[in-house]
Design a protein around this motif. Structure first.
Motif, PDB file in Angstrom:
ATOM      1  N   CYS A  59       0.838  -1.199   0.000  1.00  0.00           N
ATOM      2  CA  CYS A  59       0.000   0.000   0.000  1.00  0.00           C
ATOM      3  C   CYS A  59       0.869   1.244   0.000  1.00  0.00           C
ATOM      4  CB  CYS A  59      -0.922   0.003   1.217  1.00  0.00           C
ATOM      5  SG  CYS A  59      -2.262  -1.192   1.126  1.00  0.00           S
ATOM      6  N   MET A 116      -3.588  -1.804   4.646  1.00  0.00           N
ATOM      7  CA  MET A 116      -3.991  -2.947   3.834  1.00  0.00           C
ATOM      8  C   MET A 116      -5.022  -3.806   4.571  1.00  0.00           C
ATOM      9  SD  MET A 116      -1.638  -5.913   2.069  1.00  0.00           S
ATOM     10  CE  MET A 116      -0.896  -4.719   0.962  1.00  0.00           C
ATOM     11  N   CYS A 125      -6.447  -1.260  -0.129  1.00  0.00           N
ATOM     12  CA  CYS A 125      -5.698  -0.249   0.615  1.00  0.00           C
ATOM     13  C   CYS A 125      -6.646   0.890   0.982  1.00  0.00           C
ATOM     14  CB  CYS A 125      -4.521   0.275  -0.208  1.00  0.00           C
ATOM     15  SG  CYS A 125      -3.244  -0.961  -0.523  1.00  0.00           S
TER      16      CYS A 125
END
Length: 413
Positions: A253, A259, A283
């Motif tokens: 991310c 995440m 994300c």
């Protein structure tokens, strides 16, 4: 053996001399001249008369062999009524015979015996190996009709030929359950993550005077997954061009995002097609702080207005201006201006607002007149800015304003 007609002297003795012969002639008067009587008997055979009771000249009667007897090839099996009322001669033509020779899976009758159908006791026949077999010279290829009208046992004098070794299947397997001899079948399969292109099996068949596999080896090609799914606010770490079976991708991310889900997925197989083991992660970002407002520039005449408002306990605006009045160096030719440092938003009201008069601080910059600063307890979002006003700018060599900003503008959390 010839069937003889009875002679005249024998007939006289049979019927008691001349009177008896006259009686026989009287009995035969109704018969038509040239009409033969019943056909003669033949050993092991029966005449096929049908419904006939008289047999004129040139009448033909055919015989059939009794059960378990067969006609001797080339012998006569019928008689004809002659003009003199006598049947033509006939010999014994039925004899015992073995049945047709046994049919062997590995051999066939040699050409001289293919059309033969009479096999009396003692008959010997010979076989030849069928295609796909080879002769074993140590064993006899002959059988004999025995006294009990049964054939002698035939040894397995022909052996199956063998196909060559099929070799190896790259990224796959060859299953050989029954060897590689004539008639055997082998099957092919690929390892996990590979797809088979070609035939799934092959048989050892006759080819000319030898044997060979009916089909060539197939090919096992690697199964690839489609391009991995992309994600918002993130990247794929170490992305490659192709992803085969069990190869994985890892997601990252962007900074400031969290995440949710597994950080990696791998390529798996569904049937003969590649597919990803699961969905990619997501994300998500934290709550984004309000964007900083554009800097506000004001004249020095407004510098003192916040003081009176603060001392009169009036509500304070959510946007607070921190002003530092400056005077350009002599000879610069530029007008006076104000450098404004803008903080972010303040979620409070006038309660607890402190106005700090920093005018007593020694000015580190020529032309400095006065400086005021708000200090707010509680939550304060602040992003410092240095602005260039008019044609006068503070850079790394003018440390006065920068130092004051560091002292006076701070984040209270």
């Amino acid at each position: 053996m010839t069937v003889a007609q009875p002679s005249v002297p024998a007939a006289l003795r049979l019927f008691g001399g001349l009177p008896g012969l006259l009686l026989l002639l009287l009995l035969c008067l109704p018969a038509v001249r040239g009409d033969c009587g019943l056909p003669p008997d033949v050993p092991n055979a029966q005449p096929a008369l049908g419904n006939r009771t008289s047999f004129p000249e040139d009448a033909v009667v055919t015989y059939q062999c009794n059960e378990s007897y067969v006609k001797i090839p080339g012998s006569k099996d019928s008689v004809i009524c002659r003009q003199d009322g006598q049947w033509t001669d006939i010999e014994e033509f039925c004899n015992r015979s073995c049945n047709a020779p046994p049919r062997l899976s590995f051999a066939a009758l040699a050409p001289p015996h293919i059309s033969q159908n009479y096999f009396p006791v003692g008959t010997v026949i010979q076989y030849d190996c069928r295609p796909g077999y080879r002769r074993d010279p140590s064993l006899s290829r002959k059988v004999t009709c025995l006294q009990n009208l049964q054939w002698s046992t035939a040894p397995e004098f022909c052996k199956k030929r063998s196909c060559r070794n099929p070799g190896e299947l790259l990224n796959g397997n060859i299953n050989i359950p029954d060897g590689t001899l004539f008639g055997a079948s082998i099957t092919f399969s690929c390892n996990p993550g590979y797809k088979l292109y070609g035939e799934t099996s092959s048989i050892c068949l006759v080819s000319g005077n030898s044997v060979q596999w009916s089909d060539p080896l197939p090919e096992c090609r690697e199964i690839y997954c489609s391009a991995p799914p992309t994600i918002n606010n993130g990247i794929i770490e170490g992305e490659r061009e192709h992803y085969g079976y069990r190869q994985s991708v890892t997601y990252l991310c962007n900074k400031g995002f969290t995440m949710i889900g597994h950080n990696s997925i791998y390529c798996t197989v569904n049937g003969d097609e590649g597919e990803w083991s699961g969905p990619p992660p997501v994300c998500t970002g934290n709550q984004t702080p309000p964007a900083a407002q554009n800097p506000i520039m004001t004249n020095s005449a407004n510098v003192h207005s916040p003081v009176s408002k603060a001392t009169q306990s009036t509500p304070v605006s959510r946007t607070t201006k921190h002003s530092h009045e400056t005077t350009p160096s002599k000879g610069s030719g530029a007008g006076s201006g104000t450098t404004v440092l803008l903080s972010g938003s303040w979620p409070g009201t006038q309660a607890g607002v402190q106005w700090r008069d920093r005018s007593s601080l020694q000015s580190r910059t020529p032309g400095h007149k006065r400086f005021f600063h708000f200090s707010y307890p509680g939550i304060w979002y602040y992003r410092p800015h240095v602005f260039h006003i008019d044609s006068f700018a503070w850079d790394a060599s003018n440390h006065g304003l920068a130092d004051i900003a560091k002292e006076e503008l701070f984040l209270i959390s």
